[in-house]
Design a protein around this motif. Sequence first.
Motif, PDB file in Angstrom:
ATOM      1  N   GLY A 184     -78.964  88.560 -69.677  1.00 52.01           N
ATOM      2  CA  GLY A 184     -80.330  88.558 -70.540  1.00 52.01           C
ATOM      3  C   GLY A 184     -81.308  87.471 -70.437  1.00 52.01           C
ATOM      4  N   THR A 230     -75.300  83.356 -71.488  1.00 50.00           N
ATOM      5  CA  THR A 230     -74.342  83.026 -72.467  1.00 50.00           C
ATOM      6  C   THR A 230     -73.770  81.724 -72.055  1.00 50.00           C
ATOM      7  OG1 THR A 230     -72.854  84.603 -72.188  1.00 50.00           O
ATOM      8  CG2 THR A 230     -74.087  84.695 -74.335  1.00 50.00           C
ATOM      9  N   ILE A 246     -72.148  89.930 -70.029  1.00 51.45           N
ATOM     10  CA  ILE A 246     -73.521  89.536 -70.803  1.00 51.45           C
ATOM     11  C   ILE A 246     -74.513  89.123 -69.882  1.00 51.45           C
ATOM     12  CG2 ILE A 246     -74.725  88.439 -72.402  1.00 51.45           C
ATOM     13  CD1 ILE A 246     -71.012  88.097 -72.378  1.00 51.45           C
ATOM     14  N   GLU A 287     -76.449  85.167 -80.875  1.00 48.86           N
ATOM     15  CA  GLU A 287     -76.305  86.703 -81.386  1.00 48.86           C
ATOM     16  C   GLU A 287     -75.650  87.442 -80.117  1.00 48.86           C
ATOM     17  OE1 GLU A 287     -76.937  88.240 -84.181  1.00 48.86           O
ATOM     18  OE2 GLU A 287     -77.454  86.242 -85.108  1.00 48.86           O
ATOM     19  N   SER A 288     -76.023  87.180 -78.760  1.00 46.62           N
ATOM     20  CA  SER A 288     -75.410  87.725 -77.886  1.00 46.62           C
ATOM     21  C   SER A 288     -73.741  87.361 -77.866  1.00 46.62           C
ATOM     22  CB  SER A 288     -75.904  87.282 -76.586  1.00 46.62           C
ATOM     23  OG  SER A 288     -77.236  87.404 -76.211  1.00 46.62           O
ATOM     24  N   PHE A 331     -75.368  94.288 -72.286  1.00 51.87           N
ATOM     25  CA  PHE A 331     -73.810  94.259 -72.233  1.00 51.87           C
ATOM     26  C   PHE A 331     -73.032  95.153 -71.864  1.00 51.87           C
ATOM     27  CE2 PHE A 331     -76.011  92.229 -75.996  1.00 51.87           C
ATOM     28  CZ  PHE A 331     -75.672  90.897 -76.380  1.00 51.87           C
ATOM     29  N   VAL A 349     -81.165  91.464 -73.803  1.00 55.23           N
ATOM     30  CA  VAL A 349     -79.780  91.489 -73.306  1.00 55.23           C
ATOM     31  C   VAL A 349     -79.261  92.711 -73.359  1.00 55.23           C
ATOM     32  CG1 VAL A 349     -77.803  89.966 -73.762  1.00 55.23           C
ATOM     33  CG2 VAL A 349     -79.794  88.916 -74.717  1.00 55.23           C
ATOM     34  N   ARG A 386     -78.525  83.519 -77.686  1.00 54.67           N
ATOM     35  CA  ARG A 386     -77.272  83.251 -76.955  1.00 54.67           C
ATOM     36  C   ARG A 386     -76.295  83.553 -78.302  1.00 54.67           C
ATOM     37  NH1 ARG A 386     -76.368  79.393 -72.672  1.00 54.67           N
ATOM     38  NH2 ARG A 386     -75.451  78.153 -74.140  1.00 54.67           N
ATOM     39  N   ALA A 427     -82.760  84.759 -72.056  1.00 57.90           N
ATOM     40  CA  ALA A 427     -82.594  83.738 -73.658  1.00 57.90           C
ATOM     41  C   ALA A 427     -83.858  82.943 -73.891  1.00 57.90           C
ATOM     42  CB  ALA A 427     -81.508  82.918 -73.203  1.00 57.90           C
ATOM     43  N   ARG A 446     -79.722  95.078 -76.367  1.00 55.84           N
ATOM     44  CA  ARG A 446     -80.342  94.456 -77.552  1.00 55.84           C
ATOM     45  C   ARG A 446     -81.556  93.892 -77.245  1.00 55.84           C
ATOM     46  NH1 ARG A 446     -77.196  97.451 -79.836  1.00 55.84           N
ATOM     47  NH2 ARG A 446     -75.679  96.744 -81.501  1.00 55.84           N
ATOM     48  N   GLU A 504     -70.222  86.218 -67.784  1.00 55.92           N
ATOM     49  CA  GLU A 504     -71.371  85.963 -68.458  1.00 55.92           C
ATOM     50  C   GLU A 504     -72.683  85.184 -67.718  1.00 55.92           C
ATOM     51  OE1 GLU A 504     -70.279  83.646 -72.407  1.00 55.92           O
ATOM     52  OE2 GLU A 504     -68.237  83.612 -71.398  1.00 55.92           O
TER      53      GLU A 504
END
Length: 164
Positions: free
Chosen positions: A104, A31, A102, A149-150, A122, A120, A147, A106, A136, A28
């Motif tokens: 991204g 997140t 993950i 939603e991730s 994945f 983000v 975060r 944020a 996404r 991660e």
Amino acid sequence: MFPDDVQALSAAVIASALKAGVMVATAESCTGGLVSGALTAIAGSSAVLDRGFVTYSNEAKTEMLGVPDDLLARFGAVSEPVARAMALGAVARSRASASVSITGVAGPGGGSAEKPVGLVHFAAAGPDGAIVHVERRFGDIGREAVRLESVRVALSLLLDAVTA
């Protein structure tokens, strides 16, 4: 601590991984360990969760997961190639045979025209060696919302990976 749907997804990942005899790992960035936190909130998670890597910096991605420096330099941390390398690195550097990664933006800062806040990437690696990438674009919905939603997307991908 986590919303009911996240708890249910986490429980499903744990149950499915246990049934399949699969150990899992997380890698991660944006997140910050929330996916591992959601999994460890479920009793019995120690039977299937080997470890979670929180690799917020590029150096951590390289040192802990083996993400090549040239990938980071060429594509940036928030990219499909890096998400894939993170997922593969989590499997390679753990006892897990499945993983999710993950990476991204944020927010609220850090975005650009090319990589806006809410973008983000994945990747999930399955025990069969298959790897799936998902991108996404949540939009600028707020740091905590991006975060959360991730976490939902990551858990869904991990569930798919362990049941494939």
